[in-house]
Scaffold this motif. Structure first.
Motif, PDB file in Angstrom:
ATOM      1  N   GLU A   6      -6.522  -0.522   2.444  1.00  0.00           N
ATOM      2  CA  GLU A   6      -6.578   0.155   1.150  1.00  0.00           C
ATOM      3  C   GLU A   6      -7.065  -0.787   0.037  1.00  0.00           C
ATOM      4  OE1 GLU A   6      -3.118   1.866  -1.805  1.00  0.00           O
ATOM      5  OE2 GLU A   6      -3.045   2.462   0.310  1.00  0.00           O
ATOM      6  N   HIS A  56       0.824  -1.207   0.000  1.00  0.00           N
ATOM      7  CA  HIS A  56       0.000   0.000   0.000  1.00  0.00           C
ATOM      8  C   HIS A  56       0.859   1.259   0.000  1.00  0.00           C
ATOM      9  CE1 HIS A  56       1.063   0.608   4.200  1.00  0.00           C
ATOM     10  NE2 HIS A  56       0.816  -0.681   4.403  1.00  0.00           N
ATOM     11  N   SER A  97      -1.003   4.715   5.039  1.00  0.00           N
ATOM     12  CA  SER A  97      -2.090   3.774   4.785  1.00  0.00           C
ATOM     13  C   SER A  97      -1.746   2.413   5.380  1.00  0.00           C
ATOM     14  CB  SER A  97      -2.336   3.671   3.271  1.00  0.00           C
ATOM     15  OG  SER A  97      -3.497   2.899   2.983  1.00  0.00           O
TER      16      SER A  97
END
Length: 281
Positions: free
Chosen positions: A65, A57, A61
């Protein structure tokens, strides 16, 4: 220094992520992998006999995600969604220097834990930088690269940084406008709302990301596909396209899209790459 601005902020982001894991859309295993950089959290989904696919990701994050895409991805691959170290997931907070092979050694440990000699990679933003670095240093372990808005191929846009600072001086309204502009999303978007929450509680990496040289990119031997937004406010996507195509990659530049992209041809590319090569892992 901790990657979070406060312990309360760390708990808030962790609880949101745990909620996403409870709602994970496909059957999965949650594995904690020991590595030289600390424990790494990996979500494993999909048939054991399917070709291996590692997901990395973006910055700020975690593997949530990928949640919306998991049904299609896990239908075609044995998927290893990795929480990148030093990011607001469930992996260690360690942030090795980007120069050198510390991140490559970290990914070696993750792949070794699952007995993966090789794997394909699907990535987003900073995850693309990590995958490119790994593919350059460990080409024999990467069967294909699918990169979404990768960084490290051209300079970040200086105008974006200046604008973000100025908008930040306007308080909540300015910050919302800045995040929406960076992502290419409406200010009312849930994605913008989430990123504002992350920014309020998490310390992003500072300093420029190293840019890969032409010789390094020219040495990539595996199939490579990238997709980027033509209207990306942070990254010079035209340079991304030019440099990757010069290295033999397939590149889509999406008109009007920012740093947050709709679904593209990455799954089609990976499926085709699997059909054309040995992706047994």
């Amino acid at each position: 220094m901790t990657i979070y601005k406060s312990e309360a902020g760390a708990r808030l982001l962790r609880e949101r992520y745990l909620g996403a894991l409870r709602a994970w859309p496909v059957p999965h295993e949650e594995v904690r992998v020991p590595t030289p950089a600390g424990e790494t959290f990996v979500l494993v989904s999909g048939p054991e006999s399917a070709p291996p696919l590692v997901l990395l990701h973006g910055s700020g994050s975690n593997s949530a995600e990928w949640a919306e895409r998991m049904p299609e991805l896990a239908g075609a691959f044995r998927v290893y969604a990795v929480d990148v170290i030093g990011e607001p997931g469930l992996s260690a907070e360690a942030r090795p220097p980007l120069e050198g092979d510390r991140y490559a050694a970290w990914l070696d440990a993750v792949l070794d834990h699952f007995a993966l000699a090789r794997a394909a990679f699907l990535t987003s933003s900073f995850g693309g930088w990590l995958a490119l670095d790994y593919a350059i240093r460990r080409p024999e372990r990467v069967t294909a690269l699918a990169l979404r808005c990768p960084i490290g191929l051209g300079p970040m846009k200086k105008g974006f940084v200046v604008k973000a600072v100025l908008l930040g001086l306007l308080g909540e309204k300015g910050r919302r406008k800045s995040v929406a502009g960076a992502l290419g999303e409406p200010e009312s978007s849930p994605i913008v709302e989430h990123q504002l929450l992350v920014a309020a509680n998490y310390r992003y990496r500072t300093g420029p990301f190293p840019v890969f040289g032409d010789a390094a990119l020219g040495g990539l031997t595996m199939p490579v596909y990238a997709v980027a937004g033509a209207a990306d406010a942070m990254v010079d996507s035209a340079t991304t396209k030019r440099r990757l195509e010069a290295a033999g990659a397939e590149v889509d530049l999406l008109p009007g899209a920012g740093h947050y992209l709709p679904d593209a041809r990455d799954l089609e590319f990976l499926t085709r790459a699997v059909a054309n090569g040995d992706f047994t892992g």
